[in-house]
Design a protein around this motif. Structure first.
Motif, PDB file in Angstrom:
ATOM      1  N   ALA A  30      -7.513  11.068  -1.386  1.00  0.00           N
ATOM      2  CA  ALA A  30      -8.740  10.468  -2.042  1.00  0.00           C
ATOM      3  C   ALA A  30      -8.462   9.560  -3.157  1.00  0.00           C
ATOM      4  CB  ALA A  30      -9.705  11.713  -2.453  1.00  0.00           C
ATOM      5  N   ASP A  31      -7.167  10.109  -3.777  1.00  0.00           N
ATOM      6  CA  ASP A  31      -6.736   9.015  -4.990  1.00  0.00           C
ATOM      7  C   ASP A  31      -6.513   7.643  -4.601  1.00  0.00           C
ATOM      8  OD1 ASP A  31      -4.405  10.491  -3.776  1.00  0.00           O
ATOM      9  OD2 ASP A  31      -3.367   9.931  -5.230  1.00  0.00           O
ATOM     10  N   THR A  32      -6.112   7.568  -3.295  1.00  0.00           N
ATOM     11  CA  THR A  32      -5.851   6.109  -2.827  1.00  0.00           C
ATOM     12  C   THR A  32      -6.684   5.845  -1.997  1.00  0.00           C
ATOM     13  OG1 THR A  32      -4.493   6.969  -0.975  1.00  0.00           O
ATOM     14  CG2 THR A  32      -3.211   6.914  -3.003  1.00  0.00           C
ATOM     15  N   ARG A  33      -7.928   6.191  -1.978  1.00  0.00           N
ATOM     16  CA  ARG A  33      -8.916   6.113  -1.044  1.00  0.00           C
ATOM     17  C   ARG A  33      -8.414   6.150   0.558  1.00  0.00           C
ATOM     18  NH1 ARG A  33     -12.387   0.887  -3.448  1.00  0.00           N
ATOM     19  NH2 ARG A  33     -12.844   1.634  -5.252  1.00  0.00           N
ATOM     20  N   ASN A  34      -7.507   7.396   0.503  1.00  0.00           N
ATOM     21  CA  ASN A  34      -7.010   7.550   1.780  1.00  0.00           C
ATOM     22  C   ASN A  34      -6.366   6.259   2.554  1.00  0.00           C
ATOM     23  OD1 ASN A  34      -7.857  10.429   1.898  1.00  0.00           O
ATOM     24  ND2 ASN A  34     -10.147   9.606   2.036  1.00  0.00           N
ATOM     25  N   GLY A  66     -13.123  12.507  -0.406  1.00  0.00           N
ATOM     26  CA  GLY A  66     -13.336  11.182  -1.266  1.00  0.00           C
ATOM     27  C   GLY A  66     -14.563  10.650  -0.911  1.00  0.00           C
ATOM     28  N   HIS A  68     -14.545   7.624   0.012  1.00  0.00           N
ATOM     29  CA  HIS A  68     -14.388   6.489   1.124  1.00  0.00           C
ATOM     30  C   HIS A  68     -13.419   7.314   2.359  1.00  0.00           C
ATOM     31  CE1 HIS A  68     -15.805   3.545  -1.415  1.00  0.00           C
ATOM     32  NE2 HIS A  68     -15.138   3.863  -2.406  1.00  0.00           N
ATOM     33  N   SER A  70     -11.247   5.548   4.524  1.00  0.00           N
ATOM     34  CA  SER A  70     -10.149   4.722   4.324  1.00  0.00           C
ATOM     35  C   SER A  70      -9.990   3.511   3.994  1.00  0.00           C
ATOM     36  CB  SER A  70      -9.037   5.003   5.712  1.00  0.00           C
ATOM     37  OG  SER A  70      -7.795   4.629   5.338  1.00  0.00           O
ATOM     38  N   SER A  71      -9.134   2.974   3.020  1.00  0.00           N
ATOM     39  CA  SER A  71      -9.194   1.609   2.482  1.00  0.00           C
ATOM     40  C   SER A  71      -8.243   0.838   3.332  1.00  0.00           C
ATOM     41  CB  SER A  71      -8.652   1.666   0.939  1.00  0.00           C
ATOM     42  OG  SER A  71      -7.446   2.220   0.988  1.00  0.00           O
ATOM     43  N   GLY A 129     -18.453   5.698   3.135  1.00  0.00           N
ATOM     44  CA  GLY A 129     -17.822   4.945   2.091  1.00  0.00           C
ATOM     45  C   GLY A 129     -17.191   3.855   3.071  1.00  0.00           C
ATOM     46  N   LYS A 130     -16.018   3.335   2.591  1.00  0.00           N
ATOM     47  CA  LYS A 130     -15.267   2.181   3.129  1.00  0.00           C
ATOM     48  C   LYS A 130     -14.461   2.478   4.299  1.00  0.00           C
ATOM     49  CE  LYS A 130     -15.811  -0.693  -0.871  1.00  0.00           C
ATOM     50  NZ  LYS A 130     -16.674  -1.835  -0.369  1.00  0.00           N
TER      51      LYS A 130
END
Length: 290
Positions: A30-34, A66, A68, A70-71, A129-130
Motif C-alpha cells: 500500500a505504501d507504493t500504491r501496490n 490501501g 488503490h 495498483s498504480s 481506487g486507481k
C-alpha cells in the motif's frame, strides 16, 4: 499439510482463506500504491499456483491493501529478470538489448498474465481506487471484476510512445472505439463507465466491496469444480478461436517497436515527455477536467 500452510512467506502479497473454498491473494504494498515489481509478479504467480493446486479452493479473489488497487509497474524497484526462474518464456532472457527486453516482457507481463487467465478455477478481481496501466493490466486476466464506486481505470502510456500496456486486450474488454479513445487521449474511465462497456461486472459502494465480492465467490463456490472449470474453458475457447491470443502477441511486438524507436531517439525505452503529459492529465482529471 495443505497448500496454504506450505506456501512460502511472501514479501509483497498475502495469501489467505477468508472462508472455506475461497482463496484471496492480496497485493500488500500500500505504501507504493501496490506498484508491481518483478518480485510481486512472481509471488502472485506462486500464490495462484498454490490456489490452483489446492482442492479445497474453488474460487480465487485478487484484492489489494490501501486506497488503490495498483498504480502499475514499479520502474524504480525492478530487479533483473534473471533473479527469477522463468515460468513461461525462458529463451532470450539474458540477451543484450532489445532481445532480452522483449523476451522478459513475453515472460512476466504477457506470459504470466495469460497463464493466470487460464487457471481452471473462477477468479475475481476486487478493485478500489486507481488501477492504472499495469494496475489495470493485472485485473484484466481475472474472470470477473468487481469495482468500488471510486475505482478508476486508465492506460495512458501512449504518451510514452507505445501502443498501450503489454497485456493488450483493450478492444476485447472495452470495445474497439472506446479502446481507441482511451488510448489516444489517456482517458481515465470510471467504474460505472467500465461496467457500461462490459469490462466490469458490478459497481458497489467502497464499504461494501469486500463483502459483495465474498458473497459472489461464495455463490460461485456452490457449483461443482468440474462444471466451473468447463464453463470457464468454454468461454475462453470462444475468445481463443476469435484470435485473442494472436492479437495480443502482435500488440506486444508493436509495443517493442515503440520501445526500440525511443531507444534510438531518446536513448531510453520511452519518450521522456510522456511522464509530464501523464502527470498533467491525471491532475486535470482529479480536478474534474478543469
Amino acid at each position: 499439510m495443505t497448500d496454504q500452510q506450505s506456501a512460502p512467506k511472501y514479501l509483497q502479497i498475502r495469501y489467505e482463506m477468508p472462508e472455506p473454498n475461497v482463496a484471496r491473494i492480496v497485493l500488500a504494498r500500500a505504501d507504493t500504491r501496490n506498484a508491481q515489481d518483478h518480485q510481486m509478479l512472481y509471488e502472485l504467480n506462486n500464490a495462484f499456483d498454490v490456489a490452483a493446486r489446492d482442492p479445497a479452493v474453488k474460487v480465487i479473489i485478487l484484492a489489494a491493501d490501501g486506497p488503490h488497487f495498483s498504480s502499475g509497474h514499479d520502474v524504480k524497484g525492478t530487479p533483473p529478470t534473471t533473479d527469477f526462474a522463468p515460468v513461461v518464456q525462458a529463451a532470450g532472457l539474458t540477451e543484450p538489448g532489445v532481445a532480452g527486453h522483449y523476451a522478459g516482457e513475453e515472460e512476466y507481463y504477457v506470459g504470466l498474465h495469460w497463464k493466470w487467465r487460464n487457471i481452471g478455477k473462477p477468479t475475481i478481481a476486487q478493485v478500489q481506487g486507481k488501477a492504472m496501466a499495469g494496475g489495470m493490466m493485472i485485473a484484466m486476466p481475472m474472470d470477473i471484476i468487481i469495482a468500488s464506486e471510486d475505482a478508476q481505470f486508465s492506460d495512458p502510456v501512449v504518451a510514452f510512445g507505445v501502443n498501450g500496456h503489454e497485456y493488450f486486450l483493450h478492444a476485447w474488454d472495452l470495445g474497439p472505439r472506446k479502446a481507441k479513445e482511451m488510448l489516444f487521449t489517456g482517458q481515465i474511465l470510471s467504474a460505472q463507465e467500465c461496467k457500461d462497456l462490459g469490462m466490469v461486472n458490478h459497481v458497489v459502494p467502497r464499504d461494501q466491496l469486500e463483502g459483495f465480492t465474498l458473497d459472489l465467490a461464495r455463490r460461485i463456490a456452490t457449483r461443482p469444480a468440474i462444471g466451473l472449470k468447463l464453463a470457464k474453458q468454454a468461454v475462453n475457447f470462444s475468445m481463443d478461436v476469435q484470435g485473442q491470443h494472436q492479437a495480443m502477441t502482435a500488440a506486444l511486438a508493436m509495443h517493442h517497436v515503440g520501445h526500440a524507436h525511443a531507444r534510438v531517439q531518446f536513448k531510453i525505452p520511452v519518450d521522456p515527455a510522456g511522464l509530464e503529459i501523464i502527470k498533467t492529465e491525471s491532475k486535470r482529471a482529479m480536478n474534474g477536467g478543469s
